[in-house]
Design an enzyme around this catalytic site. Structure first.
Site, PDB file in Angstrom:
ATOM      1  N   ASP A   3       5.653   3.641  -6.130  1.00 29.68           N
ATOM      2  CA  ASP A   3       4.233   3.615  -5.788  1.00 29.68           C
ATOM      3  C   ASP A   3       3.603   4.883  -6.346  1.00 29.68           C
ATOM      4  O   ASP A   3       4.284   5.666  -7.016  1.00 29.68           O
ATOM      5  CB  ASP A   3       4.032   3.516  -4.260  1.00 29.68           C
ATOM      6  CG  ASP A   3       2.744   2.781  -3.900  1.00 29.68           C
ATOM      7  OD1 ASP A   3       1.717   3.012  -4.564  1.00 29.68           O
ATOM      8  OD2 ASP A   3       2.750   1.972  -2.959  1.00 29.68           O
ATOM      9  N   HIS A  93      -0.570   1.174  -9.199  1.00 24.58           N
ATOM     10  CA  HIS A  93       0.320   1.855  -8.248  1.00 24.58           C
ATOM     11  C   HIS A  93       1.489   2.512  -8.981  1.00 24.58           C
ATOM     12  O   HIS A  93       2.612   2.493  -8.490  1.00 24.58           O
ATOM     13  CB  HIS A  93       0.856   0.866  -7.197  1.00 24.58           C
ATOM     14  CG  HIS A  93      -0.118   0.575  -6.102  1.00 24.58           C
ATOM     15  ND1 HIS A  93      -0.194   1.292  -4.941  1.00 24.58           N
ATOM     16  CD2 HIS A  93      -1.102  -0.370  -6.001  1.00 24.58           C
ATOM     17  CE1 HIS A  93      -1.148   0.811  -4.158  1.00 24.58           C
ATOM     18  NE2 HIS A  93      -1.714  -0.196  -4.789  1.00 24.58           N
ATOM     19  N   ASP A 152      -0.742  -5.582  -7.580  1.00 21.00           N
ATOM     20  CA  ASP A 152      -1.921  -5.470  -6.718  1.00 21.00           C
ATOM     21  C   ASP A 152      -2.780  -4.275  -7.141  1.00 21.00           C
ATOM     22  O   ASP A 152      -2.318  -3.371  -7.825  1.00 21.00           O
ATOM     23  CB  ASP A 152      -1.502  -5.281  -5.249  1.00 21.00           C
ATOM     24  CG  ASP A 152      -0.609  -4.061  -5.073  1.00 21.00           C
ATOM     25  OD1 ASP A 152       0.232  -3.812  -5.964  1.00 21.00           O
ATOM     26  OD2 ASP A 152      -0.746  -3.341  -4.067  1.00 21.00           O
ATOM     27  N   GLU A 153      -4.032  -4.323  -6.709  1.00 18.31           N
ATOM     28  CA  GLU A 153      -4.946  -3.170  -6.737  1.00 18.31           C
ATOM     29  C   GLU A 153      -4.932  -2.433  -8.079  1.00 18.31           C
ATOM     30  O   GLU A 153      -4.588  -1.256  -8.157  1.00 18.31           O
ATOM     31  CB  GLU A 153      -4.577  -2.217  -5.601  1.00 18.31           C
ATOM     32  CG  GLU A 153      -4.724  -2.888  -4.239  1.00 18.31           C
ATOM     33  CD  GLU A 153      -4.522  -1.942  -3.072  1.00 18.31           C
ATOM     34  OE1 GLU A 153      -5.316  -2.032  -2.121  1.00 18.31           O
ATOM     35  OE2 GLU A 153      -3.587  -1.132  -3.094  1.00 18.31           O
ATOM     36  N   TRP A 219      -1.494 -11.054   0.735  1.00 18.31           N
ATOM     37  CA  TRP A 219      -1.647  -9.901   1.644  1.00 18.31           C
ATOM     38  C   TRP A 219      -3.096  -9.671   2.024  1.00 18.31           C
ATOM     39  O   TRP A 219      -3.388  -9.215   3.114  1.00 18.31           O
ATOM     40  CB  TRP A 219      -1.048  -8.643   1.020  1.00 18.31           C
ATOM     41  CG  TRP A 219      -1.861  -7.981  -0.070  1.00 18.31           C
ATOM     42  CD1 TRP A 219      -1.911  -8.328  -1.390  1.00 18.31           C
ATOM     43  CD2 TRP A 219      -2.733  -6.849   0.065  1.00 18.31           C
ATOM     44  NE1 TRP A 219      -2.751  -7.487  -2.079  1.00 18.31           N
ATOM     45  CE2 TRP A 219      -3.270  -6.556  -1.211  1.00 18.31           C
ATOM     46  CE3 TRP A 219      -3.103  -6.042   1.154  1.00 18.31           C
ATOM     47  CZ2 TRP A 219      -4.153  -5.507  -1.440  1.00 18.31           C
ATOM     48  CZ3 TRP A 219      -3.987  -4.991   0.916  1.00 18.31           C
ATOM     49  CH2 TRP A 219      -4.497  -4.733  -0.362  1.00 18.31           C
ATOM     50  N   TYR A 246       0.905  -6.031   8.913  1.00 20.71           N
ATOM     51  CA  TYR A 246       1.123  -4.686   8.365  1.00 20.71           C
ATOM     52  C   TYR A 246       1.583  -3.796   9.522  1.00 20.71           C
ATOM     53  O   TYR A 246       0.778  -3.334  10.315  1.00 20.71           O
ATOM     54  CB  TYR A 246      -0.157  -4.159   7.704  1.00 20.71           C
ATOM     55  CG  TYR A 246      -0.236  -4.526   6.232  1.00 20.71           C
ATOM     56  CD1 TYR A 246       0.030  -5.828   5.821  1.00 20.71           C
ATOM     57  CD2 TYR A 246      -0.544  -3.578   5.264  1.00 20.71           C
ATOM     58  CE1 TYR A 246      -0.018  -6.176   4.476  1.00 20.71           C
ATOM     59  CE2 TYR A 246      -0.598  -3.918   3.916  1.00 20.71           C
ATOM     60  CZ  TYR A 246      -0.330  -5.214   3.536  1.00 20.71           C
ATOM     61  OH  TYR A 246      -0.370  -5.557   2.212  1.00 20.71           O
ATOM     62  N   PHE A 247       2.881  -3.574   9.581  1.00 18.62           N
ATOM     63  CA  PHE A 247       3.409  -2.863  10.747  1.00 18.62           C
ATOM     64  C   PHE A 247       3.327  -1.342  10.608  1.00 18.62           C
ATOM     65  O   PHE A 247       3.694  -0.618  11.518  1.00 18.62           O
ATOM     66  CB  PHE A 247       4.845  -3.317  11.048  1.00 18.62           C
ATOM     67  CG  PHE A 247       4.934  -4.747  11.523  1.00 18.62           C
ATOM     68  CD1 PHE A 247       3.793  -5.485  11.819  1.00 18.62           C
ATOM     69  CD2 PHE A 247       6.172  -5.360  11.695  1.00 18.62           C
ATOM     70  CE1 PHE A 247       3.874  -6.805  12.254  1.00 18.62           C
ATOM     71  CE2 PHE A 247       6.266  -6.674  12.137  1.00 18.62           C
ATOM     72  CZ  PHE A 247       5.120  -7.400  12.411  1.00 18.62           C
ATOM     73  N   ASP A 248       2.841  -0.882   9.461  1.00 16.78           N
ATOM     74  CA  ASP A 248       2.513   0.550   9.412  1.00 16.78           C
ATOM     75  C   ASP A 248       1.124   0.791  10.027  1.00 16.78           C
ATOM     76  O   ASP A 248       0.773   1.924  10.328  1.00 16.78           O
ATOM     77  CB  ASP A 248       2.574   1.096   7.973  1.00 16.78           C
ATOM     78  CG  ASP A 248       1.796   0.252   6.988  1.00 16.78           C
ATOM     79  OD1 ASP A 248       1.886  -0.985   7.062  1.00 16.78           O
ATOM     80  OD2 ASP A 248       1.100   0.835   6.137  1.00 16.78           O
ATOM     81  N   TRP A 285       4.826  -0.014   4.977  1.00 14.05           N
ATOM     82  CA  TRP A 285       4.814   0.967   3.889  1.00 14.05           C
ATOM     83  C   TRP A 285       5.373   2.273   4.426  1.00 14.05           C
ATOM     84  O   TRP A 285       4.696   3.046   5.076  1.00 14.05           O
ATOM     85  CB  TRP A 285       3.397   1.113   3.324  1.00 14.05           C
ATOM     86  CG  TRP A 285       2.893  -0.234   2.907  1.00 14.05           C
ATOM     87  CD1 TRP A 285       1.952  -0.994   3.516  1.00 14.05           C
ATOM     88  CD2 TRP A 285       3.377  -1.016   1.800  1.00 14.05           C
ATOM     89  NE1 TRP A 285       1.817  -2.191   2.857  1.00 14.05           N
ATOM     90  CE2 TRP A 285       2.666  -2.227   1.807  1.00 14.05           C
ATOM     91  CE3 TRP A 285       4.341  -0.802   0.810  1.00 14.05           C
ATOM     92  CZ2 TRP A 285       2.891  -3.233   0.865  1.00 14.05           C
ATOM     93  CZ3 TRP A 285       4.559  -1.795  -0.127  1.00 14.05           C
ATOM     94  CH2 TRP A 285       3.832  -2.984  -0.089  1.00 14.05           C
TER      95      TRP A 285
END
Ligand code: ACM
Ligand code: ZN
Length: 330
Positions: A3, A93, A152-153, A219, A246-248, A285
């Site tokens: 990343d 990323h 992504d992004e 996502w 999203y568990f962060d 993440w």
């Protein structure tokens, strides 16, 4: 495994990815965690000593999996019936890697655009080869069929200004930079196909033309038609909408009841399309997570709720009962 914030897997052909891109000076998030550790007297926010090293007077934070580590993890998982899917995120990323190999980018330096980091340059053949070389080693390490290439992004401003990117657009008769992104994903997909691997990409791979046979990982909850579009083209999907999975994110954003009640398969799919969601995923993440102890604090018990949804409706109740027993136990 990669990343903007760091590169986390050894690639033998490009040693700087871990020697250099695996380490960074503290960023705002790291400093925030260290402050919280003091303020809340909670050592879980501390960055582990073994992830710090001093180089020329600077304290660097980082680390990475050696190929030996990966083999050990993959085999430990395999003994327990678990396949491990790696993600190497590209063409965006990628700025940690660009710091070590600046020629991968359009203007030979790591930089930041309006929203995201400047991506690699798909106009340069050498960049495409670099990405394929990385996957050659990744394919070797991870025997499972599916491999994730991110996508992504992607901040496309540099691509508009870059002569190499514009040349690629002309040569390949592409309409714009969105189609250039799709071209890049298609090139990678060809390489995956040649190596017998199935390509997963984030739902951005739908924009600019979804490569046939690619698996879409949804996502962006706000990209409401992603699953409808992907499945109408016969693509498999994996459901990981950030409104829930999203568990962060902090627990109050996705509390247990919200997770148990959620059906991640969007409405309006035909019986044929309904066969194409192949599973759910929760994203975690770990760059947001300072220590190993903080990880289960964030992901359990939400993982149990995810599992309940991933199985079947009739198992939800059993899982809830299990969760309550777990709480009593603690
Ligand atoms: C993502 O969270 N950018 C996939
Ligand atoms: Zn370029």
């Amino acid at each position: 495994l990669s990343d903007d914030q760091g590169w986390r897997v050894e690639i033998k052909k490009y040693p700087l990815l871990t020697e250099k891109s695996g380490w960074r000076k503290f960023n705002n998030h790291d400093r925030g965690c260290l402050n919280l550790a003091k303020k809340e007297n909670n050592p879980d926010y501390l960055l582990p000593q073994k992830r710090l090293k001093v180089v020329e007077g600077d304290t660097l934070y980082g680390g990475f999996y050696t190929q030996e580590d990966v083999r050990e993890i993959v085999s430990y998982a395999a003994e327990r019936g678990i396949d491990v899917i790696p993600e190497i995120d590209m063409p965006g990323h990628f700025s940690a890697a660009i710091l070590a190999y600046p020629e991968l980018s359009c203007f030979n330096k790591a930089s930041w655009g309006h929203t995201f980091s400047a991506p690699i340059c798909p106009g340069k053949d050498k960049t495409v080869e670099f990405c394929q070389d990385i996957f050659t080693e990744i394919f070797e390490l991870f025997p499972y069929q599916y491999v994730h290439m991110g996508a992504d992004e992607v901040e496309k401003d540099n691509w508009i200004k870059c002569p190499n990117c514009q040349k690629r657009i002309r040569q390949e008769k592409l309409k714009d930079e969105k189609e250039l992104q799709s071209w890049f994903v298609r090139e990678m997909k060809k390489f995956f196909d040649q190596n017998g691997k199935k390509l997963i990409g984030w739902d951005e791979i739908i924009e600019g033309g979804l490569p046939e046979g690619a698996t879409v990982m949804w996502w962006r909850t706000w990209s409401r038609n992603a699953v409808q579009t992907a499945t109408s083209k016969g693509s498999e999907v994996i459901l990981a909408p950030n409104s829930h999975y999203y568990f962060d994110y902090q627990q109050d954003y996705s509390p247990l009841q919200k997770l148990y009640e959620f059906n991640p398969v969007p409405e309006g799919l035909s019986p044929e399309q309904k066969k194409l969601p192949i599973g759910v995923q929760a994203n975690h993440w770990a760059d947001w997570i300072p220590s190993f102890h903080r990880l289960p604090f964030m992901s359990v018990p939400r993982l149990l709720a995810l599992s309940a949804v991933a199985w079947r409706q009739d198992s939800v109740r059993r899982c809830e009962a299990f969760y309550h027993r777990l709480i009593l136990h603690f």
